[in-house]
Scaffold this motif. Sequence first.
Motif, PDB file in Angstrom:
ATOM      1  N   ALA A   1       0.833  -1.212   0.000  1.00  0.00           N
ATOM      2  CA  ALA A   1       0.000   0.000   0.000  1.00  0.00           C
ATOM      3  C   ALA A   1       0.863   1.254   0.000  1.00  0.00           C
ATOM      4  O   ALA A   1       0.603   2.217  -0.729  1.00  0.00           O
ATOM      5  CB  ALA A   1      -0.936  -0.012   1.206  1.00  0.00           C
ATOM      6  N   VAL A   2       1.917   1.256   0.843  1.00  0.00           N
ATOM      7  CA  VAL A   2       2.811   2.418   0.889  1.00  0.00           C
ATOM      8  C   VAL A   2       3.516   2.609  -0.442  1.00  0.00           C
ATOM      9  O   VAL A   2       3.664   3.730  -0.944  1.00  0.00           O
ATOM     10  CB  VAL A   2       3.831   2.251   2.034  1.00  0.00           C
ATOM     11  N   ALA A   3       3.948   1.491  -1.043  1.00  0.00           N
ATOM     12  CA  ALA A   3       4.648   1.596  -2.317  1.00  0.00           C
ATOM     13  C   ALA A   3       3.737   2.145  -3.414  1.00  0.00           C
ATOM     14  O   ALA A   3       4.122   3.015  -4.200  1.00  0.00           O
ATOM     15  CB  ALA A   3       5.200   0.229  -2.722  1.00  0.00           C
ATOM     16  N   ILE A   4       2.474   1.641  -3.444  1.00  0.00           N
ATOM     17  CA  ILE A   4       1.544   2.116  -4.468  1.00  0.00           C
ATOM     18  C   ILE A   4       1.187   3.584  -4.238  1.00  0.00           C
ATOM     19  O   ILE A   4       1.099   4.382  -5.180  1.00  0.00           O
ATOM     20  CB  ILE A   4       0.283   1.233  -4.488  1.00  0.00           C
ATOM     21  N   LEU A   5       0.962   3.966  -2.961  1.00  0.00           N
ATOM     22  CA  LEU A   5       0.655   5.356  -2.660  1.00  0.00           C
ATOM     23  C   LEU A   5       1.817   6.277  -3.038  1.00  0.00           C
ATOM     24  O   LEU A   5       1.626   7.343  -3.637  1.00  0.00           O
ATOM     25  CB  LEU A   5       0.314   5.503  -1.172  1.00  0.00           C
ATOM     26  N   THR A   6       3.022   5.830  -2.691  1.00  0.00           N
ATOM     27  CA  THR A   6       4.198   6.627  -3.062  1.00  0.00           C
ATOM     28  C   THR A   6       4.341   6.742  -4.569  1.00  0.00           C
ATOM     29  O   THR A   6       4.643   7.814  -5.115  1.00  0.00           O
ATOM     30  CB  THR A   6       5.461   5.994  -2.465  1.00  0.00           C
ATOM     31  N   ALA A   7       4.093   5.625  -5.265  1.00  0.00           N
ATOM     32  CA  ALA A   7       4.165   5.654  -6.729  1.00  0.00           C
ATOM     33  C   ALA A   7       3.097   6.572  -7.315  1.00  0.00           C
ATOM     34  O   ALA A   7       3.328   7.288  -8.291  1.00  0.00           O
ATOM     35  CB  ALA A   7       4.016   4.250  -7.281  1.00  0.00           C
ATOM     36  N   SER A   8       1.900   6.564  -6.697  1.00  0.00           N
ATOM     37  CA  SER A   8       0.827   7.432  -7.186  1.00  0.00           C
ATOM     38  C   SER A   8       1.192   8.898  -7.037  1.00  0.00           C
ATOM     39  O   SER A   8       0.984   9.714  -7.944  1.00  0.00           O
ATOM     40  CB  SER A   8      -0.461   7.127  -6.429  1.00  0.00           C
ATOM     41  N   LEU A   9       1.751   9.238  -5.867  1.00  0.00           N
ATOM     42  CA  LEU A   9       2.155  10.631  -5.653  1.00  0.00           C
ATOM     43  C   LEU A   9       3.269  11.041  -6.617  1.00  0.00           C
ATOM     44  O   LEU A   9       3.253  12.137  -7.185  1.00  0.00           O
ATOM     45  CB  LEU A   9       2.613  10.814  -4.203  1.00  0.00           C
ATOM     46  N   ALA A  10       4.241  10.155  -6.807  1.00  0.00           N
ATOM     47  CA  ALA A  10       5.329  10.470  -7.733  1.00  0.00           C
ATOM     48  C   ALA A  10       4.809  10.604  -9.165  1.00  0.00           C
ATOM     49  O   ALA A  10       5.226  11.493  -9.925  1.00  0.00           O
ATOM     50  CB  ALA A  10       6.407   9.388  -7.650  1.00  0.00           C
ATOM     51  N   GLY A  11       3.872   9.702  -9.550  1.00  0.00           N
ATOM     52  CA  GLY A  11       3.297   9.800 -10.894  1.00  0.00           C
ATOM     53  C   GLY A  11       2.498  11.073 -11.084  1.00  0.00           C
ATOM     54  O   GLY A  11       2.526  11.693 -12.153  1.00  0.00           O
ATOM     55  N   ARG A  12       1.772  11.478 -10.011  1.00  0.00           N
ATOM     56  CA  ARG A  12       1.003  12.715 -10.100  1.00  0.00           C
ATOM     57  C   ARG A  12       1.927  13.929 -10.264  1.00  0.00           C
ATOM     58  O   ARG A  12       1.642  14.848 -11.033  1.00  0.00           O
ATOM     59  CB  ARG A  12       0.138  12.864  -8.856  1.00  0.00           C
ATOM     60  N   LEU A  13       3.026  13.913  -9.524  1.00  0.00           N
ATOM     61  CA  LEU A  13       3.997  15.000  -9.696  1.00  0.00           C
ATOM     62  C   LEU A  13       4.565  15.020 -11.111  1.00  0.00           C
ATOM     63  O   LEU A  13       4.778  16.088 -11.697  1.00  0.00           O
ATOM     64  CB  LEU A  13       5.131  14.839  -8.681  1.00  0.00           C
ATOM     65  N   ARG A  14       4.776  13.816 -11.659  1.00  0.00           N
ATOM     66  CA  ARG A  14       5.291  13.745 -13.029  1.00  0.00           C
ATOM     67  C   ARG A  14       4.279  14.315 -14.012  1.00  0.00           C
ATOM     68  O   ARG A  14       4.635  15.056 -14.939  1.00  0.00           O
ATOM     69  CB  ARG A  14       5.619  12.290 -13.366  1.00  0.00           C
ATOM     70  N   GLN A  15       2.984  13.991 -13.826  1.00  0.00           N
ATOM     71  CA  GLN A  15       1.956  14.527 -14.703  1.00  0.00           C
ATOM     72  C   GLN A  15       1.853  16.050 -14.578  1.00  0.00           C
ATOM     73  O   GLN A  15       1.674  16.761 -15.582  1.00  0.00           O
ATOM     74  CB  GLN A  15       0.607  13.876 -14.380  1.00  0.00           C
ATOM     75  N   GLN A  16       1.959  16.530 -13.333  1.00  0.00           N
ATOM     76  CA  GLN A  16       1.917  17.977 -13.154  1.00  0.00           C
ATOM     77  C   GLN A  16       3.100  18.657 -13.833  1.00  0.00           C
ATOM     78  O   GLN A  16       2.961  19.743 -14.411  1.00  0.00           O
ATOM     79  CB  GLN A  16       1.894  18.310 -11.659  1.00  0.00           C
ATOM     80  N   LEU A  17       4.267  18.013 -13.781  1.00  0.00           N
ATOM     81  CA  LEU A  17       5.428  18.570 -14.458  1.00  0.00           C
ATOM     82  C   LEU A  17       5.201  18.629 -15.969  1.00  0.00           C
ATOM     83  O   LEU A  17       5.536  19.629 -16.623  1.00  0.00           O
ATOM     84  CB  LEU A  17       6.663  17.729 -14.138  1.00  0.00           C
ATOM     85  N   GLU A  18       4.606  17.561 -16.522  1.00  0.00           N
ATOM     86  CA  GLU A  18       4.310  17.561 -17.957  1.00  0.00           C
ATOM     87  C   GLU A  18       3.294  18.640 -18.307  1.00  0.00           C
ATOM     88  O   GLU A  18       3.400  19.305 -19.344  1.00  0.00           O
ATOM     89  CB  GLU A  18       3.797  16.189 -18.383  1.00  0.00           C
ATOM     90  N   MET A  19       2.301  18.840 -17.427  1.00  0.00           N
ATOM     91  CA  MET A  19       1.316  19.887 -17.675  1.00  0.00           C
ATOM     92  C   MET A  19       1.956  21.267 -17.631  1.00  0.00           C
ATOM     93  O   MET A  19       1.641  22.143 -18.450  1.00  0.00           O
ATOM     94  CB  MET A  19       0.190  19.792 -16.641  1.00  0.00           C
ATOM     95  N   VAL A  20       2.869  21.455 -16.669  1.00  0.00           N
ATOM     96  CA  VAL A  20       3.562  22.746 -16.589  1.00  0.00           C
ATOM     97  C   VAL A  20       4.388  22.997 -17.851  1.00  0.00           C
ATOM     98  O   VAL A  20       4.404  24.100 -18.398  1.00  0.00           O
ATOM     99  CB  VAL A  20       4.450  22.795 -15.328  1.00  0.00           C
ATOM    100  N   LYS A  21       5.079  21.936 -18.316  1.00  0.00           N
ATOM    101  CA  LYS A  21       5.850  22.087 -19.551  1.00  0.00           C
ATOM    102  C   LYS A  21       4.948  22.396 -20.737  1.00  0.00           C
ATOM    103  O   LYS A  21       5.289  23.231 -21.594  1.00  0.00           O
ATOM    104  CB  LYS A  21       6.643  20.811 -19.810  1.00  0.00           C
ATOM    105  N   ALA A  22       3.791  21.714 -20.783  1.00  0.00           N
ATOM    106  CA  ALA A  22       2.856  21.967 -21.885  1.00  0.00           C
ATOM    107  C   ALA A  22       2.334  23.393 -21.839  1.00  0.00           C
ATOM    108  O   ALA A  22       2.250  24.076 -22.867  1.00  0.00           O
ATOM    109  CB  ALA A  22       1.704  20.970 -21.825  1.00  0.00           C
ATOM    110  N   ARG A  23       1.984  23.877 -20.648  1.00  0.00           N
ATOM    111  CA  ARG A  23       1.493  25.243 -20.524  1.00  0.00           C
ATOM    112  C   ARG A  23       2.590  26.262 -20.831  1.00  0.00           C
ATOM    113  O   ARG A  23       2.324  27.314 -21.420  1.00  0.00           O
ATOM    114  CB  ARG A  23       0.943  25.468 -19.126  1.00  0.00           C
ATOM    115  N   GLU A  24       3.808  25.940 -20.436  1.00  0.00           N
ATOM    116  CA  GLU A  24       4.920  26.832 -20.764  1.00  0.00           C
ATOM    117  C   GLU A  24       5.126  26.905 -22.276  1.00  0.00           C
ATOM    118  O   GLU A  24       5.337  27.983 -22.837  1.00  0.00           O
ATOM    119  CB  GLU A  24       6.197  26.351 -20.087  1.00  0.00           C
ATOM    120  N   ALA A  25       5.051  25.735 -22.919  1.00  0.00           N
ATOM    121  CA  ALA A  25       5.186  25.727 -24.378  1.00  0.00           C
ATOM    122  C   ALA A  25       4.047  26.496 -25.032  1.00  0.00           C
ATOM    123  O   ALA A  25       4.249  27.253 -26.000  1.00  0.00           O
ATOM    124  CB  ALA A  25       5.213  24.289 -24.887  1.00  0.00           C
TER     125      ALA A  25
END
Length: 528
Positions: free
Chosen positions: A104-128
């Motif tokens: 559960a901890v591993a999946i939750l941690t992976a979910s948070l890390a994946g969400r941060l990755r998606q937010q980073l991609e969104m920020v890059k897309a908005r910057e572009a």
Amino acid sequence: MSEQIKKETQAAHGKRVPAYVWVTLGVTLLTLLLHAIGMSGDLVNVALIYLFPVLVSAVYWGMGPAVYAASFSVIMFDFFFVPPYLSFTVEDLRYLISFVVYLAVAILTASLAGRLRQQLEMVKAREATTNSLYALSRQMTAITDLNTLLVNIATQVSLTLGKPAAVYLPDGQGDLLVTSSSASEGEKDGWGDGESEIAIGKWVYHHGQVAGKGSSALRESLGLYVPLRTEEQIHGVLAVSMDAGEVHEQQEELRLLEACGGLAAGAIARVKLAEEARLAQITAESERIRTALLDSVSHELRTPLTAIIGSATGLLENDTLFTPEDRRELTGNIRDGALRMNRLVTNLLGMVRLESGMLQLNRKWCDVEDIISVVLTQVREFSPHRNIQVELPDDPVFIYGDEVLLEQVLVNIVSNAIKYSPDESQIVITVTSDKSPSQLTIVVADQGIGIPEAERIRIFDKFYRSESTQHVTGTGLGLAICKGIVEVHGGTIVAEPNPGGGTRMRIDIPMEAHGSRFPYSEQGEVEE
């Protein structure tokens, strides 16, 4: 820019299969390393260390590989580190709870890390997207021509979205037409000129609503249509050809296209307002010139016509009452009035030729002394009380130009010197030539009322007359014509103060046209 981000996302999905291989290899190597360094007895630290592959997988490959890394880590942890070793059975059932919590901890941690990755991609897309809109806005701001602006809009929107784009604007009858289109790479013809595309564009133009794929209206269309709307009106429609994609991608492209449409609408409105302001300025200037022309011509023509009619009527009706001296005086009045009208008509025709671009130079080699002699003959009749002095170089001076037009320039300048200087004053015409750049300089200096410094440039404008010269008749065309003729010859004319009081009109003009050849030898003989 959004198309590029989509390609990167698709490439990332394509790399997920090898990502699982890398996760398997990484967890296996980590297990061997933990056995090699002897951490089999420290189960807490081993469990924490197994979180690293999960985090790395979530950051670089997404949620799927992260969950796989967590599950594979639990299996390896159970098989190699939980007694009994090298077996999936568990002696202590409390480890099962530990496995569930760890997973559960591993999946939750992976979910948070994946969400941060998606937010980073969104920020890059908005910057572009922001960079694209900024570049589009900057390019639109620098354009003042409507056709060039429309081509730039279609091209930049096509490059930004990676799809063909078209701009629709109404014609004079209000029908919507494709005014600019852009084809994507590999296409020869521009998109958007089909009947269905134009029909949808008309619907969007008249209703002022977004339509097409990804919107709430006409979803079956293969294009996306956005009205180019400002606060005052709808100027046209911006359309982009869309391909099949996910809903969130279409929504993102819709937002980007609406932003581009807002910039395009503002730029079109700005260019139209600038064009309307320019036309209004031209209309006002034309009206001012027309009024000035009518005022000047009516006054300038009425005075000599009155003198001519009066003198001619007196000669016809009372011929027997006049002495020969009276008849000569009346005849002289008729001649002076006719000459004055002739000068006015000549100036008007010369200005028309200059403004219309019809002025053609009849260039030939002219003797400057002969030109000045003709000028003095023409002005002698109305300058009986002026002392005109001419200073010429010792050697003959020739200039390659239009003799008639150059005579007109000097007649206008010398006439002004006579009109605006007192009786018995001196007018000096000085001619100098510089052999090095082959330049001729003619200076006409008078002792008249002079020209204020603020008006020395404006006196060459059409119909402009200084406040200090309003008591003297004139149209304000003479110096404007002189400036046009001199510039056609490649020269310049300026007004300067005369050190002795009055004004100096200085003309600098090339003695030879480019490529011309002086036809006289140094001894003055004509070359064969």
